[in-house]
Design a protein around this motif. Structure first.
Motif, PDB file in Angstrom:
ATOM      1  N   GLU A   1       0.826  -1.194   0.000  1.00 28.81           N
ATOM      2  CA  GLU A   1       0.000   0.000   0.000  1.00 28.81           C
ATOM      3  C   GLU A   1       0.871   1.259   0.000  1.00 28.81           C
ATOM      4  O   GLU A   1       1.841   1.360   0.742  1.00 28.81           O
ATOM      5  N   GLY A   2       0.521   2.198  -0.858  1.00 31.04           N
ATOM      6  CA  GLY A   2       1.233   3.462  -0.928  1.00 31.04           C
ATOM      7  C   GLY A   2       2.477   3.458  -1.794  1.00 31.04           C
ATOM      8  O   GLY A   2       3.114   4.497  -1.964  1.00 31.04           O
ATOM      9  N   THR A   3       2.834   2.294  -2.374  1.00 33.53           N
ATOM     10  CA  THR A   3       4.032   2.206  -3.211  1.00 33.53           C
ATOM     11  C   THR A   3       3.714   2.652  -4.631  1.00 33.53           C
ATOM     12  O   THR A   3       2.716   2.238  -5.216  1.00 33.53           O
ATOM     13  N   ASN A   4       4.559   3.507  -5.183  1.00 31.55           N
ATOM     14  CA  ASN A   4       4.404   3.969  -6.558  1.00 31.55           C
ATOM     15  C   ASN A   4       4.617   2.793  -7.510  1.00 31.55           C
ATOM     16  O   ASN A   4       5.710   2.226  -7.564  1.00 31.55           O
ATOM     17  N   PRO A   5       3.604   2.398  -8.282  1.00 35.61           N
ATOM     18  CA  PRO A   5       3.744   1.203  -9.127  1.00 35.61           C
ATOM     19  C   PRO A   5       4.775   1.362 -10.236  1.00 35.61           C
ATOM     20  O   PRO A   5       5.415   0.378 -10.631  1.00 35.61           O
ATOM     21  N   ILE A   6       4.949   2.578 -10.749  1.00 34.06           N
ATOM     22  CA  ILE A   6       5.947   2.795 -11.801  1.00 34.06           C
ATOM     23  C   ILE A   6       7.346   2.621 -11.241  1.00 34.06           C
ATOM     24  O   ILE A   6       8.214   1.970 -11.847  1.00 34.06           O
ATOM     25  N   LYS A   7       7.591   3.201 -10.078  1.00 28.34           N
ATOM     26  CA  LYS A   7       8.892   3.044  -9.429  1.00 28.34           C
ATOM     27  C   LYS A   7       9.147   1.578  -9.087  1.00 28.34           C
ATOM     28  O   LYS A   7      10.276   1.084  -9.206  1.00 28.34           O
ATOM     29  N   LEU A   8       8.097   0.880  -8.666  1.00 30.15           N
ATOM     30  CA  LEU A   8       8.254  -0.527  -8.300  1.00 30.15           C
ATOM     31  C   LEU A   8       8.665  -1.358  -9.507  1.00 30.15           C
ATOM     32  O   LEU A   8       9.627  -2.124  -9.433  1.00 30.15           O
ATOM     33  N   VAL A   9       7.940  -1.223 -10.619  1.00 26.99           N
ATOM     34  CA  VAL A   9       8.248  -2.074 -11.765  1.00 26.99           C
ATOM     35  C   VAL A   9       9.614  -1.740 -12.359  1.00 26.99           C
ATOM     36  O   VAL A   9      10.289  -2.609 -12.919  1.00 26.99           O
ATOM     37  N   ALA A  10      10.050  -0.491 -12.206  1.00 30.84           N
ATOM     38  CA  ALA A  10      11.394  -0.124 -12.651  1.00 30.84           C
ATOM     39  C   ALA A  10      12.464  -0.799 -11.798  1.00 30.84           C
ATOM     40  O   ALA A  10      13.581  -1.046 -12.264  1.00 30.84           O
ATOM     41  N   SER A  11      12.121  -1.116 -10.568  1.00 21.16           N
ATOM     42  CA  SER A  11      13.091  -1.633  -9.599  1.00 21.16           C
ATOM     43  C   SER A  11      13.214  -3.145  -9.572  1.00 21.16           C
ATOM     44  O   SER A  11      14.291  -3.679  -9.274  1.00 21.16           O
ATOM     45  N   VAL A  12      12.131  -3.873  -9.868  1.00 23.22           N
ATOM     46  CA  VAL A  12      12.070  -5.276  -9.451  1.00 23.22           C
ATOM     47  C   VAL A  12      13.125  -6.178 -10.093  1.00 23.22           C
ATOM     48  O   VAL A  12      13.583  -7.132  -9.455  1.00 23.22           O
ATOM     49  N   HIS A  13      13.524  -5.920 -11.328  1.00 18.85           N
ATOM     50  CA  HIS A  13      14.509  -6.807 -11.960  1.00 18.85           C
ATOM     51  C   HIS A  13      15.851  -6.732 -11.236  1.00 18.85           C
ATOM     52  O   HIS A  13      16.406  -7.765 -10.832  1.00 18.85           O
ATOM     53  N   SER A  14      16.369  -5.525 -11.055  1.00 23.22           N
ATOM     54  CA  SER A  14      17.660  -5.383 -10.382  1.00 23.22           C
ATOM     55  C   SER A  14      17.541  -5.690  -8.897  1.00 23.22           C
ATOM     56  O   SER A  14      18.452  -6.286  -8.303  1.00 23.22           O
ATOM     57  N   SER A  15      16.424  -5.336  -8.280  1.00 23.27           N
ATOM     58  CA  SER A  15      16.257  -5.592  -6.846  1.00 23.27           C
ATOM     59  C   SER A  15      16.155  -7.079  -6.549  1.00 23.27           C
ATOM     60  O   SER A  15      16.737  -7.573  -5.574  1.00 23.27           O
ATOM     61  N   ALA A  16      15.408  -7.813  -7.368  1.00 22.12           N
ATOM     62  CA  ALA A  16      15.292  -9.258  -7.147  1.00 22.12           C
ATOM     63  C   ALA A  16      16.625  -9.946  -7.392  1.00 22.12           C
ATOM     64  O   ALA A  16      16.989 -10.901  -6.677  1.00 22.12           O
ATOM     65  N   THR A  17      17.368  -9.493  -8.401  1.00 25.16           N
ATOM     66  CA  THR A  17      18.707 -10.036  -8.641  1.00 25.16           C
ATOM     67  C   THR A  17      19.570  -9.867  -7.398  1.00 25.16           C
ATOM     68  O   THR A  17      20.231 -10.821  -6.945  1.00 25.16           O
ATOM     69  N   ALA A  18      19.563  -8.668  -6.835  1.00 23.33           N
ATOM     70  CA  ALA A  18      20.366  -8.386  -5.646  1.00 23.33           C
ATOM     71  C   ALA A  18      19.898  -9.207  -4.449  1.00 23.33           C
ATOM     72  O   ALA A  18      20.708  -9.763  -3.696  1.00 23.33           O
ATOM     73  N   ALA A  19      18.584  -9.320  -4.281  1.00 21.46           N
ATOM     74  CA  ALA A  19      18.040 -10.034  -3.127  1.00 21.46           C
ATOM     75  C   ALA A  19      18.413 -11.516  -3.159  1.00 21.46           C
ATOM     76  O   ALA A  19      18.831 -12.087  -2.138  1.00 21.46           O
TER      77      ALA A  19
ATOM     78  N   ASP B   1      14.614   4.151  -6.033  1.00 19.90           N
ATOM     79  CA  ASP B   1      15.400   5.339  -6.350  1.00 19.90           C
ATOM     80  C   ASP B   1      15.748   5.486  -7.828  1.00 19.90           C
ATOM     81  O   ASP B   1      16.435   6.422  -8.218  1.00 19.90           O
ATOM     82  N   ASP B   2      15.288   4.578  -8.675  1.00 22.25           N
ATOM     83  CA  ASP B   2      15.628   4.670 -10.097  1.00 22.25           C
ATOM     84  C   ASP B   2      14.899   5.819 -10.766  1.00 22.25           C
ATOM     85  O   ASP B   2      13.687   6.004 -10.581  1.00 22.25           O
ATOM     86  N   GLU B   3      15.632   6.595 -11.551  1.00 19.88           N
ATOM     87  CA  GLU B   3      14.969   7.550 -12.429  1.00 19.88           C
ATOM     88  C   GLU B   3      14.367   6.774 -13.596  1.00 19.88           C
ATOM     89  O   GLU B   3      14.980   5.843 -14.112  1.00 19.88           O
ATOM     90  N   THR B   4      13.170   7.172 -14.010  1.00 24.36           N
ATOM     91  CA  THR B   4      12.489   6.421 -15.072  1.00 24.36           C
ATOM     92  C   THR B   4      12.276   7.273 -16.313  1.00 24.36           C
ATOM     93  O   THR B   4      12.105   8.481 -16.235  1.00 24.36           O
ATOM     94  N   LEU B   5      12.281   6.589 -17.441  1.00 25.01           N
ATOM     95  CA  LEU B   5      11.907   7.176 -18.718  1.00 25.01           C
ATOM     96  C   LEU B   5      10.656   6.435 -19.169  1.00 25.01           C
ATOM     97  O   LEU B   5      10.720   5.255 -19.513  1.00 25.01           O
ATOM     98  N   GLN B   6       9.520   7.110 -19.125  1.00 22.87           N
ATOM     99  CA  GLN B   6       8.256   6.464 -19.446  1.00 22.87           C
ATOM    100  C   GLN B   6       7.895   6.688 -20.913  1.00 22.87           C
ATOM    101  O   GLN B   6       7.920   7.814 -21.410  1.00 22.87           O
ATOM    102  N   LEU B   7       7.565   5.583 -21.582  1.00 25.58           N
ATOM    103  CA  LEU B   7       7.161   5.609 -22.974  1.00 25.58           C
ATOM    104  C   LEU B   7       5.884   4.784 -23.123  1.00 25.58           C
ATOM    105  O   LEU B   7       5.650   3.857 -22.350  1.00 25.58           O
ATOM    106  N   PRO B   8       5.054   5.100 -24.113  1.00 25.72           N
ATOM    107  CA  PRO B   8       3.876   4.257 -24.357  1.00 25.72           C
ATOM    108  C   PRO B   8       4.307   2.889 -24.859  1.00 25.72           C
ATOM    109  O   PRO B   8       5.354   2.744 -25.504  1.00 25.72           O
ATOM    110  N   MET B   9       3.507   1.867 -24.592  1.00 27.75           N
ATOM    111  CA  MET B   9       3.898   0.506 -24.974  1.00 27.75           C
ATOM    112  C   MET B   9       4.114   0.353 -26.469  1.00 27.75           C
ATOM    113  O   MET B   9       4.856  -0.522 -26.907  1.00 27.75           O
ATOM    114  N   GLU B  10       3.495   1.234 -27.269  1.00 28.05           N
ATOM    115  CA  GLU B  10       3.704   1.195 -28.712  1.00 28.05           C
ATOM    116  C   GLU B  10       5.158   1.487 -29.090  1.00 28.05           C
ATOM    117  O   GLU B  10       5.580   1.213 -30.217  1.00 28.05           O
TER     118      GLU B  10
END
Length: 320
Positions: A115-133, A287-296
């Motif tokens: 709850e309260g977690t920014n979903p865009i920041k989360l999805v940007a993080s999970v690949h590198s974070s899970a690797t580290a974990a 803490d990742d800066e994101t570059l958001q683009l449409p899925m197209e």
């Protein structure tokens, strides 16, 4: 549904944007409406055929996603309609990817968004974070109170390693560009060293060393390990070759352990999700800066990543 997919492995120009049938929902799966997906180097390896894995064509690209639950399978408990969820292990080993309006995700590979977690920041993080974990908790099996040296610690995986190592009770030292010292200190790093300098000047010995860049000589790292110390490898030098003193390594009972998240087990991924969600709930690993683009723009996103045109930002593809 609209999706980004390929009909065969190959170049970036193989990526298509078009309509595909809705995925079939099996009893042990959850159907999610996709909000956003991240774009990682592993996606380019799968698309190109560089990472050999089972896939059915047309094959939807992408591995990580965040979205909302729209339907649950008959054998699924623990998820409910409209719940915000995330996954990070689709798109390989016979599973379709995530860059589509709807994705049917096995329950065992789906996790709630705190709850309260920014979903865009989360999805940007999970690949590198899970690797580290997984590297820290399951591969190296780190113990609280020990010391770790993280080399190239200011990158995406490096910052996640520093944050999680600190949360697991390790004393964290790092190498990086001098300009990143203050950033790493804010993550709880005890001391940072200029990565332009040889690590031979560092007086400490470490139970664990992880080089995120592949630019430090393996022998130099082994020389900085304690008895029973471990080096974690998540990349390789450009030459794909290392030389090291084998006798010194084995008589010191040291270990060299390699890891790629594509070979992580469901259990490892689930353990990682718990550690990640604990940190997400505390506002960490986001803490990742994101570059958001449409899925197209899925093809453009992979091209930017391959050509190094992301300016250090994590690319996230969003859905309307």
């Amino acid at each position: 549904m609209k999706a980004a997919y390929i009909n065969q492995v190959g170049g970036i120009d193989e990526i298509r944007i078009g309509e595909l049938p809705m995925p079939e929902l099996h009893d042990n799966e959850v159907m999610i409406k996709t909000l956003a997906v991240s774009v990682n180097f592993v996606d380019t390896f799968v698309r190109s055929g560089g990472f050999k894995t089972a896939m059915d064509f047309p094959f939807v690209i992408g591995r990580d996603a965040v979205g909302t639950v729209v339907e649950v399978g008959k054998a699924v408990a623990g998820f409910h309609k409209d719940e915000l969820v995330w996954t990070n292990s689709m798109g390989y080993d016979g599973r379709p990817g995530t860059t589509s309006e709807f994705v049917a995700v096995p329950k065992s590979r789906l996790y709630s968004v705190p709850e309260g977690t920014n979903p865009i920041k989360l999805v940007a993080s999970v690949h590198s974070s899970a690797t580290a974990a997984i590297l820290l908790a399951d591969i190296l099996q780190v113990q609280s109170g020990n010391k770790i040296l993280i080399e190239g610690a200011a990158g995406h995986v490096g910052t996640k390693l520093a944050t999680l190592a600190k949360s697991l009770g390790l004393k964290v030292l790092t190498t990086s560009n001098i300009r990143d010292f203050s950033k790493l200190k804010s993550l709880g790093v005890s001391e940072s060293y200029d990565y332009h300098d040889s690590i031979s000047a560092i007086t400490d010995k470490f139970e664990y060393i992880v080089d995120t860049s592949g630019k430090v000589d393996l022998q130099d790292n082994l020389a900085k390990l304690t008895l029973h110390g471990q080096v974690g490898l998540i990349t390789a030098p450009k030459t794909n070759q290392f030389t090291f003193d084998v006798r010194q390594m084995y008589t010191s009972a040291q270990a060299i352990k390699g890891f790629v998240i594509s070979h992580a087990s469901v259990t490892q991924l689930q353990h990682a999700s718990e550690l990640l969600n604990d940190n997400f709930s505390a506002g960490k690993l986001l803490d990742d800066e994101t570059l958001q683009l449409p899925m197209e723009k899925a093809a453009s996103a992979q091209e930017m990543l391959v050509n190094g045109n992301t300016k250090g930002k994590k690319i996230v593809l969003t859905f309307n």
